[in-house]
Design an enzyme around this catalytic site. Structure first.
Site, mmCIF file in Angstrom:
data_model
loop_
_atom_site.group_PDB
_atom_site.id
_atom_site.type_symbol
_atom_site.label_atom_id
_atom_site.label_comp_id
_atom_site.label_asym_id
_atom_site.label_seq_id
_atom_site.Cartn_x
_atom_site.Cartn_y
_atom_site.Cartn_z
ATOM 1 N N ASN A 210 0.615 -1.073 -0.203
ATOM 2 C CA ASN A 210 -0.262 -0.001 0.056
ATOM 3 C C ASN A 210 0.978 1.231 -0.675
ATOM 4 O O ASN A 210 2.071 1.053 0.081
ATOM 5 C CB ASN A 210 -0.629 0.290 1.241
ATOM 6 C CG ASN A 210 0.186 0.086 2.625
ATOM 7 O OD1 ASN A 210 -0.192 0.808 2.629
ATOM 8 N ND2 ASN A 210 -0.168 -1.218 3.479
ATOM 9 N N ASP A 280 -4.205 -6.513 5.414
ATOM 10 C CA ASP A 280 -5.706 -6.907 6.135
ATOM 11 C C ASP A 280 -5.124 -8.971 5.662
ATOM 12 O O ASP A 280 -5.348 -9.321 5.870
ATOM 13 C CB ASP A 280 -7.028 -6.315 5.790
ATOM 14 C CG ASP A 280 -6.876 -5.160 6.927
ATOM 15 O OD1 ASP A 280 -5.843 -5.639 7.679
ATOM 16 O OD2 ASP A 280 -7.198 -4.260 6.053
ATOM 17 N N LYS A 290 7.819 -17.092 -10.688
ATOM 18 C CA LYS A 290 7.310 -16.520 -11.535
ATOM 19 C C LYS A 290 5.906 -16.427 -12.069
ATOM 20 O O LYS A 290 6.362 -17.824 -13.043
ATOM 21 C CB LYS A 290 8.085 -15.595 -12.109
ATOM 22 C CG LYS A 290 7.739 -14.062 -12.239
ATOM 23 C CD LYS A 290 9.257 -13.958 -13.447
ATOM 24 C CE LYS A 290 7.745 -12.177 -14.260
ATOM 25 N NZ LYS A 290 8.997 -11.623 -15.052
ATOM 26 N N PRO A 306 -2.428 -11.963 10.438
ATOM 27 C CA PRO A 306 -2.847 -11.606 11.701
ATOM 28 C C PRO A 306 -2.572 -9.767 12.731
ATOM 29 O O PRO A 306 -2.352 -9.485 11.897
ATOM 30 C CB PRO A 306 -2.117 -12.185 13.032
ATOM 31 C CG PRO A 306 -0.689 -11.804 11.563
ATOM 32 C CD PRO A 306 -1.869 -11.932 10.747
ATOM 33 N N ASP A 307 -3.859 -9.633 13.594
ATOM 34 C CA ASP A 307 -4.070 -8.017 13.738
ATOM 35 C C ASP A 307 -3.306 -7.599 15.269
ATOM 36 O O ASP A 307 -3.096 -8.223 15.957
ATOM 37 C CB ASP A 307 -5.144 -7.240 14.067
ATOM 38 C CG ASP A 307 -5.722 -6.592 14.132
ATOM 39 O OD1 ASP A 307 -4.273 -5.915 15.317
ATOM 40 O OD2 ASP A 307 -6.506 -5.416 13.361
ATOM 41 N N PHE A 324 -3.423 3.335 15.270
ATOM 42 C CA PHE A 324 -4.276 4.808 14.767
ATOM 43 C C PHE A 324 -4.860 4.289 13.800
ATOM 44 O O PHE A 324 -4.967 2.816 13.252
ATOM 45 C CB PHE A 324 -2.692 4.699 13.485
ATOM 46 C CG PHE A 324 -1.867 5.936 14.055
ATOM 47 C CD1 PHE A 324 -0.752 5.157 14.639
ATOM 48 C CD2 PHE A 324 -1.732 6.528 13.358
ATOM 49 C CE1 PHE A 324 0.129 6.382 15.698
ATOM 50 C CE2 PHE A 324 -0.996 7.748 13.865
ATOM 51 C CZ PHE A 324 -0.232 7.886 15.259
ATOM 52 N N LYS A 338 -13.149 1.192 16.245
ATOM 53 C CA LYS A 338 -11.595 0.220 16.672
ATOM 54 C C LYS A 338 -10.459 0.530 18.399
ATOM 55 O O LYS A 338 -10.322 -0.351 18.738
ATOM 56 C CB LYS A 338 -10.374 0.753 15.353
ATOM 57 C CG LYS A 338 -10.790 0.028 14.566
ATOM 58 C CD LYS A 338 -10.066 1.003 13.461
ATOM 59 C CE LYS A 338 -10.428 0.102 12.348
ATOM 60 N NZ LYS A 338 -9.472 0.778 10.440
HETATM 61 O O1 C5P Z 1 -6.129 -1.829 9.619
HETATM 62 P P1 C5P Z 1 -7.119 -1.066 10.930
HETATM 63 O O2 C5P Z 1 -7.790 0.974 10.081
HETATM 64 O O3 C5P Z 1 -7.491 -1.567 11.479
HETATM 65 O O4 C5P Z 1 -5.844 -1.027 11.928
HETATM 66 C C1 C5P Z 1 -5.633 -0.434 12.775
HETATM 67 C C2 C5P Z 1 -4.741 -0.064 14.370
HETATM 68 O O5 C5P Z 1 -4.141 -1.414 13.885
HETATM 69 C C3 C5P Z 1 -3.090 0.577 13.167
HETATM 70 O O6 C5P Z 1 -2.538 1.520 13.783
HETATM 71 C C4 C5P Z 1 -2.377 -0.644 12.685
HETATM 72 O O7 C5P Z 1 -1.519 -0.437 12.673
HETATM 73 C C5 C5P Z 1 -2.981 -1.889 13.867
HETATM 74 N N1 C5P Z 1 -3.259 -3.261 12.939
HETATM 75 C C6 C5P Z 1 -1.813 -4.008 12.947
HETATM 76 N N2 C5P Z 1 -1.511 -5.631 12.848
HETATM 77 C C7 C5P Z 1 -2.906 -5.483 11.450
HETATM 78 C C8 C5P Z 1 -4.218 -4.471 11.119
HETATM 79 C C9 C5P Z 1 -3.970 -2.838 11.610
HETATM 80 O O8 C5P Z 1 -1.037 -4.060 13.741
HETATM 81 N N3 C5P Z 1 -3.262 -6.785 11.407
#
Ligand code: C5P
Length: 399
Positions: A210, A280, A290, A306-307, A324, A338
Protein backbone atom coordinates in the site's frame (compact mmCIF):
# COMPACT_ATOMS: atom_id res chain seq x y z
CA UNK A 1 9.96 23.71 13.53
CA UNK A 2 12.47 26.29 14.91
CA UNK A 3 13.21 23.87 17.73
CA UNK A 4 16.55 25.40 18.77
CA UNK A 5 15.30 28.98 18.97
CA UNK A 6 17.05 30.78 21.81
CA UNK A 7 19.82 28.16 22.13
CA UNK A 8 23.44 29.24 21.99
CA UNK A 9 25.89 26.60 20.81
CA UNK A 10 29.66 26.60 20.46
CA UNK A 11 30.88 24.29 17.70
CA UNK A 12 34.56 23.32 17.86
CA UNK A 13 36.16 22.11 14.63
CA UNK A 14 39.46 20.24 14.84
CA UNK A 15 41.66 18.87 12.07
CA UNK A 16 39.84 16.18 10.12
CA UNK A 17 38.44 15.69 6.63
CA UNK A 18 35.00 15.34 8.25
CA UNK A 19 35.10 19.11 8.91
CA UNK A 20 33.23 19.54 5.62
CA UNK A 21 30.26 17.74 7.21
CA UNK A 22 30.34 20.22 10.09
CA UNK A 23 29.56 23.01 7.62
CA UNK A 24 26.25 21.23 6.90
CA UNK A 25 25.67 20.66 10.62
CA UNK A 26 26.08 24.39 11.29
CA UNK A 27 23.57 25.10 8.53
CA UNK A 28 21.03 22.72 10.10
CA UNK A 29 21.52 24.18 13.58
CA UNK A 30 21.12 27.75 12.34
CA UNK A 31 18.04 26.78 10.32
CA UNK A 32 16.52 25.39 13.53
CA UNK A 33 17.03 28.77 15.21
CA UNK A 34 20.28 28.20 17.15
CA UNK A 35 22.83 30.97 17.71
CA UNK A 36 26.01 29.17 16.60
CA UNK A 37 29.58 30.25 17.37
CA UNK A 38 32.32 28.32 15.61
CA UNK A 39 35.80 27.85 17.05
CA UNK A 40 38.40 26.42 14.68
CA UNK A 41 41.68 24.91 15.77
CA UNK A 42 44.69 25.70 13.60
CA UNK A 43 44.45 22.24 12.03
CA UNK A 44 40.67 22.57 11.62
CA UNK A 45 41.17 25.79 9.64
CA UNK A 46 43.29 23.86 7.14
CA UNK A 47 40.26 21.76 6.16
CA UNK A 48 37.43 24.31 6.01
CA UNK A 49 38.06 28.03 6.10
CA UNK A 50 36.66 30.48 8.65
CA UNK A 51 34.79 32.32 5.87
CA UNK A 52 32.57 29.29 5.23
CA UNK A 53 31.63 28.93 8.89
CA UNK A 54 31.14 32.67 9.28
CA UNK A 55 28.77 32.77 6.31
CA UNK A 56 26.81 29.75 7.57
CA UNK A 57 26.60 30.80 11.22
CA UNK A 58 26.23 34.53 10.70
CA UNK A 59 28.70 35.04 13.57
CA UNK A 60 32.44 35.75 13.77
CA UNK A 61 34.61 32.61 13.80
CA UNK A 62 37.32 32.23 16.44
CA UNK A 63 40.70 30.52 16.22
CA UNK A 64 43.17 32.50 18.22
CA UNK A 65 43.41 32.64 21.98
CA UNK A 66 44.86 36.13 21.56
CA UNK A 67 42.18 37.44 19.17
CA UNK A 68 42.04 41.21 19.61
CA UNK A 69 38.34 41.33 18.57
CA UNK A 70 37.34 40.29 22.09
CA UNK A 71 37.91 43.59 23.91
CA UNK A 72 38.67 42.05 27.30
CA UNK A 73 40.85 39.36 25.69
CA UNK A 74 38.75 36.68 27.35
CA UNK A 75 37.41 34.75 24.33
CA UNK A 76 38.14 31.50 26.16
CA UNK A 77 35.71 32.50 28.93
CA UNK A 78 33.15 34.67 27.18
CA UNK A 79 32.37 32.29 24.33
CA UNK A 80 30.91 29.65 26.60
CA UNK A 81 29.15 31.93 29.06
CA UNK A 82 25.47 31.66 28.23
CA UNK A 83 26.16 28.73 25.89
CA UNK A 84 23.85 25.73 26.21
CA UNK A 85 26.45 23.25 24.96
CA UNK A 86 29.83 22.89 23.29
CA UNK A 87 30.07 20.30 20.50
CA UNK A 88 33.42 19.38 18.97
CA UNK A 89 32.89 17.94 15.48
CA UNK A 90 35.07 16.50 14.16
CA UNK A 91 36.94 15.66 17.36
CA UNK A 92 40.42 14.39 16.49
CA UNK A 93 42.32 11.81 18.55
CA UNK A 94 44.57 14.69 19.57
CA UNK A 95 41.78 16.86 21.02
CA UNK A 96 40.31 13.87 22.90
CA UNK A 97 43.70 13.27 24.52
CA UNK A 98 44.05 16.94 25.40
CA UNK A 99 40.58 17.07 26.97
CA UNK A 100 41.38 14.04 29.12
CA UNK A 101 44.43 15.76 30.52
CA UNK A 102 42.96 19.23 30.80
CA UNK A 103 45.52 20.70 28.42
CA UNK A 104 44.75 24.26 27.40
CA UNK A 105 47.19 25.25 24.67
CA UNK A 106 44.75 26.79 22.18
CA UNK A 107 41.40 28.58 22.23
CA UNK A 108 39.24 25.45 21.88
CA UNK A 109 40.88 23.39 24.61
CA UNK A 110 41.09 26.41 26.91
CA UNK A 111 37.40 27.22 26.55
CA UNK A 112 36.52 23.56 27.14
CA UNK A 113 38.41 23.70 30.41
CA UNK A 114 36.77 26.99 31.38
CA UNK A 115 33.23 26.03 30.35
CA UNK A 116 30.22 25.60 32.61
CA UNK A 117 27.95 23.87 30.08
CA UNK A 118 27.78 20.28 28.71
CA UNK A 119 30.46 19.09 26.28
CA UNK A 120 29.69 16.74 23.37
CA UNK A 121 32.31 15.27 21.04
CA UNK A 122 31.88 13.61 17.65
CA UNK A 123 35.12 11.68 17.07
CA UNK A 124 36.47 11.25 13.54
CA UNK A 125 39.71 9.45 12.80
CA UNK A 126 41.36 6.53 11.08
CA UNK A 127 40.09 3.19 12.42
CA UNK A 128 43.47 2.25 13.88
CA UNK A 129 43.69 5.53 15.75
CA UNK A 130 40.18 4.91 17.10
CA UNK A 131 41.06 1.37 18.20
CA UNK A 132 44.42 2.32 19.71
CA UNK A 133 44.48 1.56 23.45
CA UNK A 134 45.37 5.20 24.18
CA UNK A 135 42.22 6.45 22.38
CA UNK A 136 40.09 3.72 23.99
CA UNK A 137 41.36 4.84 27.41
CA UNK A 138 40.79 8.49 26.60
CA UNK A 139 37.21 7.95 25.39
CA UNK A 140 36.37 5.92 28.52
CA UNK A 141 37.82 8.69 30.70
CA UNK A 142 35.89 11.40 28.87
CA UNK A 143 32.65 9.46 29.36
CA UNK A 144 33.47 9.16 33.05
CA UNK A 145 34.05 12.92 33.15
CA UNK A 146 30.50 13.44 31.85
CA UNK A 147 31.37 14.17 28.23
CA UNK A 148 28.84 12.87 25.68
CA UNK A 149 30.55 10.87 22.93
CA UNK A 150 28.51 10.79 19.70
CA UNK A 151 29.56 7.97 17.38
CA UNK A 152 31.74 7.36 15.53
CA UNK A 153 30.21 5.27 12.79
CA UNK A 154 31.67 2.43 10.74
CA UNK A 155 32.23 2.66 6.98
CA UNK A 156 34.50 3.99 4.25
CA UNK A 157 37.17 6.34 5.53
CA UNK A 158 38.86 9.26 3.78
CA UNK A 159 42.20 7.40 4.05
CA UNK A 160 40.77 4.57 1.92
CA UNK A 161 40.42 2.10 4.79
CA UNK A 162 37.13 0.72 6.06
CA UNK A 163 36.17 0.55 9.72
CA UNK A 164 35.10 2.48 12.85
CA UNK A 165 36.02 6.12 12.93
CA UNK A 166 33.75 7.96 10.49
CA UNK A 167 32.12 11.01 11.98
CA UNK A 168 28.35 10.70 12.32
CA UNK A 169 26.39 12.33 9.52
CA UNK A 170 25.30 15.94 10.14
CA UNK A 171 21.61 14.97 10.39
CA UNK A 172 22.36 12.51 13.20
CA UNK A 173 24.55 15.01 15.06
CA UNK A 174 21.75 17.56 14.70
CA UNK A 175 19.34 15.05 16.23
CA UNK A 176 21.66 14.32 19.13
CA UNK A 177 22.01 18.03 19.90
CA UNK A 178 18.28 18.75 19.53
CA UNK A 179 17.42 15.77 21.76
CA UNK A 180 19.37 17.35 24.63
CA UNK A 181 16.92 20.21 24.82
CA UNK A 182 13.76 18.12 24.76
CA UNK A 183 11.93 17.33 28.02
CA UNK A 184 12.47 13.68 28.90
CA UNK A 185 8.84 12.64 29.04
CA UNK A 186 9.60 8.97 28.34
CA UNK A 187 12.73 8.66 30.47
CA UNK A 188 13.43 5.04 31.33
CA UNK A 189 10.66 3.66 29.09
CA UNK A 190 11.02 1.06 26.37
CA UNK A 191 8.92 1.76 23.27
CA UNK A 192 8.21 -0.64 20.41
CA UNK A 193 6.63 0.73 17.22
CA UNK A 194 5.59 -0.53 13.81
CA UNK A 195 5.79 1.68 10.72
CA UNK A 196 5.41 1.67 6.96
CA UNK A 197 3.50 -0.67 4.71
CA UNK A 198 3.83 -4.44 4.56
CA UNK A 199 4.61 -6.36 1.39
CA UNK A 200 2.74 -9.62 0.89
CA UNK A 201 4.36 -11.82 -1.74
CA UNK A 202 2.33 -13.16 -4.65
CA UNK A 203 5.38 -14.77 -6.25
CA UNK A 204 9.15 -14.12 -5.95
CA UNK A 205 8.90 -10.74 -7.71
CA UNK A 206 5.37 -9.47 -7.10
CA UNK A 207 3.34 -8.59 -4.08
CA UNK A 208 0.50 -6.68 -2.48
CA UNK A 209 1.41 -3.49 -0.66
CA UNK A 210 0.00 0.00 0.00
CA UNK A 211 1.03 3.64 -0.22
CA UNK A 212 2.08 4.15 3.43
CA UNK A 213 5.38 6.11 3.38
CA UNK A 214 6.37 5.29 6.97
CA UNK A 215 6.87 9.02 7.67
CA UNK A 216 4.43 9.14 10.60
CA UNK A 217 5.87 6.04 12.30
CA UNK A 218 9.45 7.21 11.81
CA UNK A 219 8.56 10.67 13.14
CA UNK A 220 7.03 9.03 16.22
CA UNK A 221 10.05 6.78 16.78
CA UNK A 222 12.25 9.86 16.57
CA UNK A 223 10.01 11.79 18.98
CA UNK A 224 10.15 8.88 21.47
CA UNK A 225 13.96 8.78 21.30
CA UNK A 226 14.13 12.54 21.77
CA UNK A 227 11.77 12.25 24.74
CA UNK A 228 14.48 10.22 26.46
CA UNK A 229 13.05 6.69 26.02
CA UNK A 230 15.60 4.15 27.26
CA UNK A 231 15.06 1.99 24.18
CA UNK A 232 13.14 2.50 20.96
CA UNK A 233 12.63 -0.44 18.61
CA UNK A 234 11.09 0.38 15.23
CA UNK A 235 9.79 -2.64 13.35
CA UNK A 236 9.60 -1.27 9.84
CA UNK A 237 8.07 -2.48 6.62
CA UNK A 238 9.79 -1.48 3.36
CA UNK A 239 10.38 2.31 3.25
CA UNK A 240 13.21 4.44 1.88
CA UNK A 241 13.68 6.24 5.20
CA UNK A 242 16.85 6.26 7.33
CA UNK A 243 16.63 5.03 10.96
CA UNK A 244 16.29 8.03 13.28
CA UNK A 245 18.95 8.81 15.89
CA UNK A 246 18.71 6.58 18.97
CA UNK A 247 16.30 4.11 17.33
CA UNK A 248 16.98 0.42 16.66
CA UNK A 249 15.30 -0.51 13.40
CA UNK A 250 14.25 -4.06 12.58
CA UNK A 251 13.48 -4.47 8.88
CA UNK A 252 10.62 -6.74 7.86
CA UNK A 253 8.55 -7.24 4.74
CA UNK A 254 5.35 -9.14 5.43
CA UNK A 255 2.75 -8.87 8.20
CA UNK A 256 3.79 -12.29 9.54
CA UNK A 257 7.42 -11.16 9.77
CA UNK A 258 6.28 -7.94 11.42
CA UNK A 259 4.29 -9.87 14.00
CA UNK A 260 7.28 -12.11 14.83
CA UNK A 261 9.63 -9.13 15.13
CA UNK A 262 7.16 -7.27 17.38
CA UNK A 263 6.71 -10.26 19.68
CA UNK A 264 10.50 -10.69 19.88
CA UNK A 265 10.97 -7.00 20.77
CA UNK A 266 8.08 -6.85 23.26
CA UNK A 267 9.62 -8.17 26.52
CA UNK A 268 10.13 -5.22 28.87
CA UNK A 269 8.20 -2.78 26.64
CA UNK A 270 6.20 -0.05 28.40
CA UNK A 271 4.59 1.28 25.23
CA UNK A 272 3.58 -0.28 21.91
CA UNK A 273 2.57 1.99 19.04
CA UNK A 274 1.12 0.36 15.92
CA UNK A 275 1.51 2.88 13.12
CA UNK A 276 2.15 0.44 10.28
CA UNK A 277 -0.43 0.05 7.55
CA UNK A 278 -0.45 -3.72 7.91
CA UNK A 279 -2.08 -5.55 5.00
CA UNK A 280 -5.27 -7.17 6.19
CA UNK A 281 -4.81 -10.08 3.76
CA UNK A 282 -1.94 -11.97 2.14
CA UNK A 283 -1.91 -14.40 -0.79
CA UNK A 284 -2.75 -17.73 0.81
CA UNK A 285 -0.13 -19.59 -1.21
CA UNK A 286 2.59 -17.44 -2.77
CA UNK A 287 3.90 -19.09 -5.94
CA UNK A 288 7.40 -20.54 -5.65
CA UNK A 289 8.30 -19.34 -9.16
CA UNK A 290 7.35 -16.29 -11.16
CA UNK A 291 3.78 -16.61 -12.43
CA UNK A 292 3.74 -16.71 -16.24
CA UNK A 293 1.41 -14.60 -18.29
CA UNK A 294 -1.53 -16.36 -19.91
CA UNK A 295 -4.64 -15.09 -21.56
CA UNK A 296 -6.75 -16.46 -18.71
CA UNK A 297 -8.17 -14.60 -15.71
CA UNK A 298 -6.12 -15.18 -12.58
CA UNK A 299 -7.72 -15.55 -9.16
CA UNK A 300 -5.73 -15.00 -5.98
CA UNK A 301 -6.96 -16.57 -2.78
CA UNK A 302 -6.23 -14.31 0.17
CA UNK A 303 -5.81 -15.36 3.80
CA UNK A 304 -6.40 -12.94 6.67
CA UNK A 305 -3.30 -11.57 8.43
CA UNK A 306 -3.04 -11.49 12.20
CA UNK A 307 -3.95 -8.15 13.80
CA UNK A 308 -0.66 -7.37 15.51
CA UNK A 309 -1.94 -4.49 17.61
CA UNK A 310 -5.03 -6.37 18.82
CA UNK A 311 -2.87 -9.34 19.72
CA UNK A 312 -0.41 -7.23 21.72
CA UNK A 313 -3.21 -5.29 23.46
CA UNK A 314 -4.94 -8.56 24.47
CA UNK A 315 -1.89 -9.95 26.29
CA UNK A 316 -2.17 -10.13 30.07
CA UNK A 317 1.13 -8.22 30.32
CA UNK A 318 0.15 -5.73 27.59
CA UNK A 319 2.16 -2.51 27.43
CA UNK A 320 0.37 0.83 26.98
CA UNK A 321 -0.97 0.40 23.43
CA UNK A 322 -1.51 3.14 20.89
CA UNK A 323 -3.29 2.48 17.60
CA UNK A 324 -3.74 4.40 14.38
CA UNK A 325 -6.80 4.47 12.17
CA UNK A 326 -6.75 5.89 8.69
CA UNK A 327 -10.28 6.16 7.37
CA UNK A 328 -11.79 7.62 4.24
CA UNK A 329 -15.08 8.66 5.94
CA UNK A 330 -16.95 8.68 9.29
CA UNK A 331 -13.69 9.03 11.20
CA UNK A 332 -15.19 9.44 14.68
CA UNK A 333 -17.37 6.34 14.49
CA UNK A 334 -14.75 4.05 12.94
CA UNK A 335 -11.86 5.29 15.08
CA UNK A 336 -13.68 5.03 18.39
CA UNK A 337 -15.08 1.64 17.30
CA UNK A 338 -11.53 0.37 16.62
CA UNK A 339 -10.24 1.75 19.90
CA UNK A 340 -12.91 -0.14 21.82
CA UNK A 341 -12.66 -3.33 19.76
CA UNK A 342 -8.87 -3.49 20.23
CA UNK A 343 -9.11 -2.25 23.85
CA UNK A 344 -6.66 0.63 23.36
CA UNK A 345 -6.17 3.47 25.82
CA UNK A 346 -5.22 5.79 22.93
CA UNK A 347 -5.96 5.85 19.21
CA UNK A 348 -4.84 8.39 16.62
CA UNK A 349 -7.37 8.84 13.82
CA UNK A 350 -7.04 10.65 10.53
CA UNK A 351 -8.72 10.82 7.17
CA UNK A 352 -6.54 9.14 4.51
CA UNK A 353 -6.94 12.16 2.27
CA UNK A 354 -5.32 14.25 5.07
CA UNK A 355 -2.24 12.19 5.84
CA UNK A 356 -1.34 9.05 3.91
CA UNK A 357 2.03 9.44 2.18
CA UNK A 358 2.27 13.22 2.73
CA UNK A 359 4.49 15.40 4.95
CA UNK A 360 1.67 16.93 6.98
CA UNK A 361 -1.16 15.35 8.87
CA UNK A 362 -4.37 16.34 10.63
CA UNK A 363 -5.32 13.94 13.38
CA UNK A 364 -7.73 13.46 16.26
CA UNK A 365 -6.67 11.66 19.44
CA UNK A 366 -9.27 9.38 21.00
CA UNK A 367 -8.97 8.25 24.61
CA UNK A 368 -11.24 7.46 27.57
CA UNK A 369 -11.77 11.19 28.14
CA UNK A 370 -13.07 11.79 24.59
CA UNK A 371 -11.75 13.25 21.33
CA UNK A 372 -8.89 15.73 21.08
CA UNK A 373 -8.39 17.26 17.60
CA UNK A 374 -4.87 18.51 16.80
CA UNK A 375 -4.29 21.32 14.32
CA UNK A 376 -2.87 20.36 10.90
CA UNK A 377 0.94 20.29 11.16
CA UNK A 378 4.07 18.57 9.79
CA UNK A 379 4.32 14.94 10.92
CA UNK A 380 7.28 15.60 13.31
CA UNK A 381 5.19 18.21 15.17
CA UNK A 382 2.18 15.86 15.29
CA UNK A 383 4.47 13.11 16.61
CA UNK A 384 5.68 15.39 19.39
CA UNK A 385 2.08 16.17 20.44
CA UNK A 386 1.19 12.46 20.44
CA UNK A 387 4.20 11.68 22.67
CA UNK A 388 3.17 14.45 25.09
CA UNK A 389 -0.38 13.07 25.22
CA UNK A 390 0.64 9.45 25.69
CA UNK A 391 3.24 10.37 28.33
CA UNK A 392 0.54 12.20 30.32
CA UNK A 393 -1.80 9.17 30.09
CA UNK A 394 1.05 6.87 31.07
CA UNK A 395 1.87 8.99 34.12
CA UNK A 396 -1.79 9.11 35.18
CA UNK A 397 -2.05 5.34 34.82
CA UNK A 398 1.06 4.57 36.89
CA UNK A 399 0.46 7.35 39.40
O1 C5P B 1 -6.20 -1.80 9.73
P1 C5P B 1 -6.82 -1.09 10.90
O2 C5P B 1 -7.47 0.19 10.51
O3 C5P B 1 -7.63 -1.95 11.80
O4 C5P B 1 -5.54 -0.60 11.77
C1 C5P B 1 -5.74 0.00 13.02
C2 C5P B 1 -4.50 -0.18 13.85
O5 C5P B 1 -4.16 -1.56 13.98
C3 C5P B 1 -3.25 0.46 13.31
O6 C5P B 1 -2.57 0.99 14.44
C4 C5P B 1 -2.46 -0.67 12.69
O7 C5P B 1 -1.06 -0.45 12.77
C5 C5P B 1 -2.87 -1.86 13.52
N1 C5P B 1 -2.92 -3.10 12.79
C6 C5P B 1 -2.10 -4.16 13.12
N2 C5P B 1 -2.17 -5.33 12.45
C7 C5P B 1 -3.06 -5.49 11.43
C8 C5P B 1 -3.91 -4.45 11.08
C9 C5P B 1 -3.81 -3.25 11.76
O8 C5P B 1 -1.26 -4.00 14.03
N3 C5P B 1 -3.10 -6.65 10.82
Amino acid sequence: MRELEGRRLVIGVTGGVAAYKTAELVRLLVKAGADVHVVLTEAGARFVGAVTFQALSGNPVWTDLWDARMSNNMAHIDLTRGADAVLIAPASADVLAKLVHGLADDLLTTLCLARDCPLLVAPAMNRQMWEHPATVRNVAQLREDGVTVLGPDAGDQACGEVGMGRMLEPELLFEAVAARFQSKLLAGRKVVLTAGPTFEAIDPVRGITNSSSGKMGYALARACARAGAAEVVLVSGPTGLPAPWGVRRVDVKSALEMRDAVLAALPGADVFIGVAAVADYRPAQPAEHKIKKSGEALALTLAPNPDILAEVAARPDAPFCVGFAAESRELDAYAEGKRRAKKLPLLVGNLVQDGLGGDDNEVILYDDAGRHPLARAPKPAIAQRIVEHLAALLRARKG
